[in-house]
Design a protein around this motif. Sequence first.
Motif, PDB file in Angstrom:
ATOM      1  N   VAL A  49       0.840  -1.211   0.000  1.00  0.00           N
ATOM      2  CA  VAL A  49       0.000   0.000   0.000  1.00  0.00           C
ATOM      3  C   VAL A  49       0.870   1.254   0.000  1.00  0.00           C
ATOM      4  O   VAL A  49       0.588   2.229  -0.720  1.00  0.00           O
ATOM      5  N   ALA A  50       1.945   1.245   0.798  1.00  0.00           N
ATOM      6  CA  ALA A  50       2.846   2.396   0.837  1.00  0.00           C
ATOM      7  C   ALA A  50       3.464   2.660  -0.534  1.00  0.00           C
ATOM      8  O   ALA A  50       3.542   3.808  -0.993  1.00  0.00           O
ATOM      9  N   LEU A  51       3.886   1.605  -1.217  1.00  0.00           N
ATOM     10  CA  LEU A  51       4.497   1.760  -2.539  1.00  0.00           C
ATOM     11  C   LEU A  51       3.474   2.245  -3.566  1.00  0.00           C
ATOM     12  O   LEU A  51       3.772   3.117  -4.391  1.00  0.00           O
ATOM     13  N   VAL A  52       2.268   1.679  -3.512  1.00  0.00           N
ATOM     14  CA  VAL A  52       1.228   2.084  -4.467  1.00  0.00           C
ATOM     15  C   VAL A  52       0.867   3.557  -4.272  1.00  0.00           C
ATOM     16  O   VAL A  52       0.732   4.312  -5.250  1.00  0.00           O
ATOM     17  N   LEU A  53       0.709   3.970  -3.032  1.00  0.00           N
ATOM     18  CA  LEU A  53       0.375   5.366  -2.768  1.00  0.00           C
ATOM     19  C   LEU A  53       1.495   6.306  -3.194  1.00  0.00           C
ATOM     20  O   LEU A  53       1.235   7.394  -3.722  1.00  0.00           O
ATOM     21  N   MET A  54       2.737   5.901  -2.965  1.00  0.00           N
ATOM     22  CA  MET A  54       3.865   6.708  -3.428  1.00  0.00           C
ATOM     23  C   MET A  54       3.835   6.837  -4.946  1.00  0.00           C
ATOM     24  O   MET A  54       4.016   7.934  -5.503  1.00  0.00           O
ATOM     25  N   CYS A  55       3.585   5.729  -5.639  1.00  0.00           N
ATOM     26  CA  CYS A  55       3.548   5.748  -7.105  1.00  0.00           C
ATOM     27  C   CYS A  55       2.388   6.586  -7.634  1.00  0.00           C
ATOM     28  O   CYS A  55       2.456   7.106  -8.760  1.00  0.00           O
ATOM     29  N   ALA A  56       1.324   6.719  -6.843  1.00  0.00           N
ATOM     30  CA  ALA A  56       0.180   7.498  -7.280  1.00  0.00           C
ATOM     31  C   ALA A  56       0.321   8.976  -6.929  1.00  0.00           C
ATOM     32  O   ALA A  56       0.022   9.856  -7.751  1.00  0.00           O
TER      33      ALA A  56
END
Length: 277
Positions: free
Chosen positions: A42-49
């Motif tokens: 989730v942390a990586l996905v939010l960073m990518c978004a």
Amino acid sequence: MPVAVVERPAGARRALSDLGAAVSAEWVRLRSVRTTWWGAAVALVLMCAVAPSVAVSTVSNAQNGSVPVAEVPAPEMAAYATLWVVQFVVVGLVLPVITTEYSSRSLHASLQAVPVRWRLLAAKAVVAAGFVFVLGVVAAAVGTVLSFAVMSHPYLAGYGTLEAGEAVVSVLRQGVYLALVAVTALGAGAALRSVAGALTTLFLLIVGLPVMLLMMGGELSVVLGERTLFVAGAGFMDTDLALGPVGIGPFAAGVVLLCWSAVALAAGAVVLARRDA
């Protein structure tokens, strides 16, 4: 038949050996829980978004003249996402490391394996900080690269910048900041012994307290506001985009963050030592 007796090291060496064993056990426990990896994802996905979105918004505002900037550093896009989004995922990821042991009564088994309570909490802090540091560095690096890639599009070209030295420093600072937030969250969870109570307290400390102090105005309120987690985090990462210019430098901000982590962890250690598990 003679039995071989293995002598354990004494003194400081024994303490370090016991701590190392506790750290190994905590790492096995952390990596075996699926929520750990879901939280990291989730942390990586939010960073990518978030980071590329902020990059597009910032460059668009610069092109329209709404923001008087000539350059938009890619690492600052990742720092914005770290400060406003990723750190809250980290809090949610770390809190169950200690609070679920209270709620499920599995802390009894942990204390039978590691009878020295401060050592158990220290092992959890080392594992949580190490894991979150690596996660933060990876997320910040990905966010920085994606932001620069987006700003390299012909429609946005001419604003995005990426200098290797500054990017490395920024990525490492973001990892350190998130690691310190993780230790603070762990200490708060150990002290409050409740996910709901710790989440509420941390949210108020991270967001509510600096907003209240800065809205009050006055020199003392501003000085105190700069010593809160959120503002000190912006100062430590040396970013003006996430919060605007702050009056605290990276070194002083780093000391402030260390103090927050130390106080929270000490409070957790006192509660863990004095109250029944």
